[in-house]
Write an enzyme that holds these catalytic residues in place. Structure first.
Site, PDB file in Angstrom:
ATOM      1  N   HIS A 123       0.925  -1.272  -0.138  1.00 34.24           N
ATOM      2  CA  HIS A 123       0.165  -0.202   0.173  1.00 34.24           C
ATOM      3  C   HIS A 123       0.854   1.379  -0.191  1.00 34.24           C
ATOM      4  O   HIS A 123       1.842   1.259   0.695  1.00 34.24           O
ATOM      5  CB  HIS A 123      -1.060  -0.077   1.242  1.00 34.24           C
ATOM      6  CG  HIS A 123      -1.981   1.081   1.136  1.00 34.24           C
ATOM      7  ND1 HIS A 123      -1.759   2.259   1.451  1.00 34.24           N
ATOM      8  CD2 HIS A 123      -3.301   0.842   0.800  1.00 34.24           C
ATOM      9  CE1 HIS A 123      -2.890   2.974   1.287  1.00 34.24           C
ATOM     10  NE2 HIS A 123      -3.848   1.873   0.833  1.00 34.24           N
ATOM     11  N   GLU A 125       0.429   3.976   1.380  1.00 29.03           N
ATOM     12  CA  GLU A 125       0.699   4.711   2.638  1.00 29.03           C
ATOM     13  C   GLU A 125       1.836   4.096   3.527  1.00 29.03           C
ATOM     14  O   GLU A 125       2.600   4.781   3.971  1.00 29.03           O
ATOM     15  CB  GLU A 125      -0.601   4.806   3.459  1.00 29.03           C
ATOM     16  CG  GLU A 125      -0.433   5.303   4.775  1.00 29.03           C
ATOM     17  CD  GLU A 125      -1.836   5.213   5.741  1.00 29.03           C
ATOM     18  OE1 GLU A 125      -1.542   5.116   6.740  1.00 29.03           O
ATOM     19  OE2 GLU A 125      -2.966   5.220   5.270  1.00 29.03           O
ATOM     20  N   THR A 165      -2.931   3.903   8.833  1.00 32.64           N
ATOM     21  CA  THR A 165      -4.417   4.570   9.400  1.00 32.64           C
ATOM     22  C   THR A 165      -5.617   3.676   9.094  1.00 32.64           C
ATOM     23  O   THR A 165      -6.635   4.041   9.788  1.00 32.64           O
ATOM     24  CB  THR A 165      -4.365   5.909   8.757  1.00 32.64           C
ATOM     25  OG1 THR A 165      -4.489   5.931   7.319  1.00 32.64           O
ATOM     26  CG2 THR A 165      -3.240   6.685   9.193  1.00 32.64           C
ATOM     27  N   SER A 221      -9.581  -0.232  -2.543  1.00 32.95           N
ATOM     28  CA  SER A 221      -9.365   0.656  -1.471  1.00 32.95           C
ATOM     29  C   SER A 221      -9.412  -0.306  -0.249  1.00 32.95           C
ATOM     30  O   SER A 221     -10.124  -1.010  -0.043  1.00 32.95           O
ATOM     31  CB  SER A 221     -10.756   1.593  -1.438  1.00 32.95           C
ATOM     32  OG  SER A 221     -10.671   2.063  -0.104  1.00 32.95           O
ATOM     33  N   SER A 222      -8.126  -0.036   0.469  1.00 29.73           N
ATOM     34  CA  SER A 222      -7.639  -0.823   1.596  1.00 29.73           C
ATOM     35  C   SER A 222      -8.810  -0.767   2.736  1.00 29.73           C
ATOM     36  O   SER A 222      -9.521  -1.627   3.348  1.00 29.73           O
ATOM     37  CB  SER A 222      -6.516  -0.284   2.382  1.00 29.73           C
ATOM     38  OG  SER A 222      -6.289  -0.875   3.584  1.00 29.73           O
ATOM     39  N   SER A 264     -12.903   6.852   0.722  1.00 32.75           N
ATOM     40  CA  SER A 264     -12.738   7.595  -0.518  1.00 32.75           C
ATOM     41  C   SER A 264     -13.778   7.743  -1.473  1.00 32.75           C
ATOM     42  O   SER A 264     -13.813   7.792  -2.539  1.00 32.75           O
ATOM     43  CB  SER A 264     -11.590   6.929  -1.325  1.00 32.75           C
ATOM     44  OG  SER A 264     -10.462   6.674  -0.495  1.00 32.75           O
TER      45      SER A 264
END
Length: 637
Positions: A123, A125, A165, A221-222, A264
């Protein structure tokens, strides 16, 4: 079919900030290039592309004349170096929660600690987080990978542990418990985004209440996939990017459908999905509608409305539209053990309640008003933590670490260092007071707040107002904040002024505590102002209380005093004729007889009769005589 939408569905603070920033740049006519897709939502990325925004995989791919937007996921430190080397202008839309983790990663490098990151190594991030330390690092996706890790290269090396996060809160809890036992030198930081935690908690709550949960969000999307995993633990869960992916057969025999969305997902797509689900529901056959309209069955975790039907000393009964009798005990109505049921509710009142337990055999449903209020309060707390909004609550207790504030039924811990503005201030005095605070951390059950951040901001406003209006001679009502050997510091409106010990009393005192105590409210006046250094000198003693003025107005020369001897010298004795006013009886004025040594005739504490011979008010000198009174007595005889 009933459709329930999660309150927290849609853009989180960080994503909304990144999207608004990019749209604003495009509105201003800027040429914009984002480093990677701005957010994990194809529809939003496509909309920005239609407006001219480019997606670049690296700074080297950014065309001349374009301004770079760093997306909310953040980037490694090396990317900032590349941007600077290429002289590319950029706007940083890194989510503040992610930026906080970057700072921890840099600190790990500075302090020689190993950085362990809970998250998906692929990912962006996580890649950005790891890219902010040049030291040792390790990424683990779950407890199994963490257990399999052999630990830092040097077993004695410190560890800093953070989480992506959007990491699943329950997994993080498991990993944290393991780390505390396996690595005693690990410093664990709760870095799961407040919005992520709130969404996962609400998804779990929905899954307990619904036959189906629809999660809207990008398939890559995680945080969206985490929501699906959380919901799937208790019910059937599906995910869609847009309304076109909804399948009518999913809703067969579904009485209640829940809807939530990843961080998101824009509100427009959520609205489209809700409209499509409503259309599917409206197209159900008569038989399906009839089945769906059967009496609603409740289960633990259901949120219901109940009408109070009867009241007793320890509980109330409510009608929630079910066959069973709804019961709310007094302890589930309020935390106040002294409260009476009849003072809290009346027959006919409608209450929002949560189902605690369904006891079919007894025909009873146990309900709670308090737990529902706490849940709603948690949602508000999570939002406040994300937005930085100021909340209010009552300080209910204290311990050696700080105080506990009840905010809408939620306990918020305020560390001692964040409770008061001064380290020596009594933080326990806050118990019972209504306070304003900000929530600085909201991770699972760990909710931390700060009172002094709000106080500091309010004091800043008060200070600005103070310095714009202050003048010498102006009177203020202030609060004594601290005492020193040389005076008292008084808060007179966000500014602490010094009242010197000499200004506290007309009498000579050894310490300010002889006159005032910390917490006292006193009236002071401004004696002097140092605007350059922001210092204020204060006066407390009043001119009308000046004993020298009392002497001038009430005691003419010739007045007689019966007063104590307060000190002895070679040349005489000082006698206190008024508080703060001492006069000298010269050795020659003590007796008609010759006095060789003052201490042969007088000692400190003796009460003597003296006559006022003369006063020099400018030099504050007073001449007294004992001998003159002896002469007067002889003359009378």
């Amino acid at each position: 079919m009933e459709i329930r939408l999660a309150r927290t569905a849609g853009f989180c603070f960080g994503v909304d900030r990144a999207v608004q920033l990019t749209r604003s740049l495009l509105d201003q006519g800027e040429k914009v290039a984002t480093l990677g897709p701005l957010i994990h939502n194809p529809q939003v990325v496509a909309e920005l592309a239609r407006r001219g925004a480019l997606v670049a995989d690296s700074p080297q791919q950014v065309p001349p004349g374009y301004k770079v937007v760093i997306r909310s996921h953040g980037v490694p430190r090396s990317v900032y170096d590349q941007l600077q080397a290429l002289n590319l202008p950029w706007q940083d839309a890194t989510c503040p929660f992610v930026a906080k983790i970057h700072a921890i990663a840099r600190r790990a490098e500075q302090e020689g600690a190993c950085l362990a990151v809970a998250g998906d190594s692929a990912h962006p991030e996580v890649q950005g987080i790891v890219g902010h330390t040049r030291g040792e690092s390790f990424v683990f996706a779950d407890l199994a990978q963490l257990r399999a890790w052999k630990g830092p290269e040097n077993p004695e090396k410190r560890m800093f542990v953070v989480a992506q996060t959007t990491f699943q809160a329950t997994k993080w809890q498991e990993c944290s418990e393991f780390l505390k036992k396996a690595y005693t030198n690990a410093e664990i930081f709760d870095t799961i985004c407040n919005a992520t935690w709130a969404r996962q908690q609400e998804a779990e709550d929905l899954s307990r209440q619904c036959d189906l949960v629809v999660v809207i969000g990008g398939h890559h999307s995680s945080n969206t996939q985490k929501l699906v995993a959380v919901a799937a633990k208790h019910t059937r869960a599906v995910t869609v990017e847009t309304a076109s992916e909804l399948q009518p057969e999913w809703f067969a025999d579904v009485r209640t459908a829940g809807v939530t969305a990843g961080a998101s997902t824009p509100s427009s797509i959520i609205e489209e999905v809700l409209n499509s689900m409503t259309e599917i529901n409206d197209s159900m056959s008569f038989e399906e509608m009839l089945n769906a309209s059967e009496e609603k069955r409740v289960h633990a975790g259901s949120i219901v409305k109940g009408v109070v039907t009867s009241i007793s000393a320890n509980e109330i009964q409510v009608d929630i539209g079910a066959k069973q009798t709804g019961v709310v005990r007094l302890s589930e109505l309020t935390d106040d053990s002294s409260a009476k049921v009849e003072d809290l509710v009346k027959v006919g009142d409608e209450l929002d309640l949560i189902v605690e337990k369904v006891m079919d055999q007894d025909g009873i449903i146990q309900l709670s008003r308090k737990k529902l209020a706490s849940r709603k309060g948690m949602e508000e707390i999570a939002k406040a933590a994300e937005s930085g909004e100021v909340v209010e609550g009552d300080v209910t207790e204290y311990n050696k670490g700080g105080v506990v504030v009840n905010v809408n039924g939620v306990k918020v811990f305020v560390p001692r260092s964040q409770a008061t503005m001064r380290r020596d201030e009594d933080y326990t005095a806050l118990v019972g007071k209504h306070v304003r605070l900000v929530v600085t951390e909201c991770s699972g059950r760990k909710i931390v707040g700060s009172i002094n951040k709000v106080t500091a901001e309010e004091n800043k406003v008060r200070r600005e107002e103070f310095w714009s209006n202050v003048e010498v001679g102006k009177t203020y009502t202030g609060v004594v904040k601290s005492l020193t050997s040389y005076g008292a510091f008084v808060d007179i409106g966000g500014v602490d002024g010094l009242c010197h010990i000499s200004e506290l009393s007309w009498n000579r005192i050894k310490h300010p505590s002889e006159v005032v105590s910390v917490g006292d409210t006193i009236e002071v006046y401004v004696k002097d102002i140092d605007r350059d250094n922001h210092k204020v000198s204060l006066g407390y003693k009043k001119s009308e209380d000046n004993p020298w003025e009392q002497l001038r107005s009430s005691y003419p020369v010739g007045s007689v005093f019966h007063a104590p001897v307060v000190s002895l010298t070679k040349f005489g004795a000082f006698v206190r004729i008024l508080p703060g006013v001492d006069g000298l009886v010269h050795i020659s004025e003590i007796s008609n007889e010759r006095v060789e040594k003052v201490s042969d005739v007088l000692k400190v504490g003796d009460m003597v009769d003296v006559k006022l011979l003369d006063v020099d008010f400018d030099k504050k000198r007073i001449s007294l005589s004992m001998k003159a009174l002896l002469k007067d007595k002889d003359n009378e005889e």
